[in-house]
Design a protein around this motif. Sequence first.
Motif, PDB file in Angstrom:
ATOM      1  N   SER A 171      14.089 -10.557  18.697  1.00 21.58           N
ATOM      2  CA  SER A 171      13.559 -10.117  20.243  1.00 21.58           C
ATOM      3  C   SER A 171      14.392  -8.987  20.564  1.00 21.58           C
ATOM      4  O   SER A 171      15.316  -8.773  20.467  1.00 21.58           O
ATOM      5  N   PRO A 172      13.644  -7.993  21.421  1.00 18.84           N
ATOM      6  CA  PRO A 172      12.259  -8.120  21.913  1.00 18.84           C
ATOM      7  C   PRO A 172      11.451  -7.352  20.698  1.00 18.84           C
ATOM      8  O   PRO A 172      10.295  -7.199  20.835  1.00 18.84           O
ATOM      9  N   GLY A 173      11.950  -6.969  19.614  1.00 17.14           N
ATOM     10  CA  GLY A 173      11.241  -6.152  18.559  1.00 17.14           C
ATOM     11  C   GLY A 173      10.110  -6.844  18.036  1.00 17.14           C
ATOM     12  O   GLY A 173       8.880  -6.274  17.829  1.00 17.14           O
ATOM     13  N   VAL A 174      10.327  -8.249  17.821  1.00 16.44           N
ATOM     14  CA  VAL A 174       9.349  -9.111  17.249  1.00 16.44           C
ATOM     15  C   VAL A 174       8.957  -9.822  18.683  1.00 16.44           C
ATOM     16  O   VAL A 174       9.819 -10.472  19.335  1.00 16.44           O
ATOM     17  N   THR A 175       7.715  -9.351  19.162  1.00 21.86           N
ATOM     18  CA  THR A 175       7.086 -10.071  20.306  1.00 21.86           C
ATOM     19  C   THR A 175       6.816 -11.358  20.397  1.00 21.86           C
ATOM     20  O   THR A 175       6.201 -12.109  19.076  1.00 21.86           O
ATOM     21  N   LEU A 176       6.655 -12.226  21.377  1.00 19.75           N
ATOM     22  CA  LEU A 176       6.201 -13.453  21.448  1.00 19.75           C
ATOM     23  C   LEU A 176       4.725 -13.609  21.078  1.00 19.75           C
ATOM     24  O   LEU A 176       4.412 -14.379  20.293  1.00 19.75           O
TER      25      LEU A 176
END
Length: 504
Positions: free
Chosen positions: A345-350
């Motif tokens: 994260s934060p590049g991969v979002t929830l």
Amino acid sequence: MKSYINLKIWLLNSVILSSMLSITYGRPKFEFRVKTVNLGGWLVTEGWIKPSLFDGIPNKDFLDGTGLQFKSVTTQKYLCAESGGGTILVANRTAASGWETFKLWRINEATFRFRVFNKQFVGLDGITVVAVTNTSTDSETFHIVKESDNSTRVRIKASNGYFLQAKTEELVTADVSEVNGWGDDDSTVFIMTIAGRMQGEFQVTNGYGPTEASQVMKEHWSTFIVEDDFKFIASNGLNAVRIPVGWWIASDPTPPPPYVGGSLHALDNAFLWAQTCGLKIIIDLHAAPGSQNGFEHSASRDGSQEWGKTDENIQQTVHVIDFLTARYAKSTSLYAVEFINEPLSPGVTLDSLTKYYKAGYEAVRKHSSTAYVILSNRLGPSDPREFFPLANGLMRSVIDVHYYNLYQDVFNNMTVQQNIDFIYTNRSSQLNFVTTSNGPLTFVGEWVAQWKVKGATKEDYQRFAKAQLDVYGRATFGWAYWAFKNVNMHWSLEWMIKNGYIKL
């Protein structure tokens, strides 16, 4: 997190029950723990486990993702992508950091593209050097010409046949055809500094080229982990192996370039050996298309993190999970499928990861009602329980956390006892926080008996390893050591066991 110059093998801690567990949504009626070890560096290479993989690469100093900085000998300033990209290159920076670092894309051993901080590629606007396009084309290639093999003095030749020069601090052009000598009065001469390297599978295969890479990788797969290793694992108190794989395995035997075929055959062998030795297998998607963290062990080409930004990319990853589960669902050795390793994260979002986990779960359940599904927590800023609402609705779900006393500054000056106390207090508290009576199972999917302590004795290492075994043994699914084989002794579980550092 793990050492991001590296590669791994995993260790899961558990007692295998003789009868199948009765499972409902959430936790099983009886606890089941695995002791497992990562077979990192086998099916997804991470540079420092087997560095000999890189020895034969022509011009191996210039692999994909290598960061280069260039200081003009005339301006005594660094080349820079102004504003990080999107405009011209200048030669006016007194110090070098991100904007002054150019990431290589290797076309062949002598030809490269340069990518700047904001991900544009260096090219030409007439004779002016710019970085304005996000599309990589053959017209944006460069040659690096060294003064000699050992010299840091270089020239950069553009695709128009001319050399780059720092004409002024504010103007960099490609318009010099004739050069002589390497003097400090020559505006085409730069002092080159290598500001970082990457050593993952992309770098290996693209470095060698398709024909030689195929030979090198097949030799690696057939010798790095063999059946005797599985016998050793089974005879030393372990009951599972965690096998990292790359997304291109679903296209074997003809994966997209630069990857080469053969990894699927190696995974098939692993299932045969595991069945013979009575071991379980966790398939871990360690490298997702586009890279979920930008690290070399996720097969990033240049450190960029592109996974999960489109629905097409997510569906491509779901297809990999579907392919692997379908292939091995009938094997008694298939124990769990881990959807993705160390999303950052934060590049991969929830939202993107939640969407993927839901789709991945459906893909697994199409083929298996018994395989556990492992959801990795995100690295970086995130809530350790952020996937609990999702996991509580998934049958046989597991949350994976990774604990290393290595990568934060807090560990820099810790003593032996402070490291051990940190395990018994901080790590114990962190694990307790994600281990709930009605939540998903918990898995310490990576840990290692390595630290930043200098001059530690064998007894110190033994105490440190025992502390982690004590604490991580409470994880309701189990634990995994990184890794089984490694050129760094304390990272190698095989070496640690054979030399009496770890007793299981």
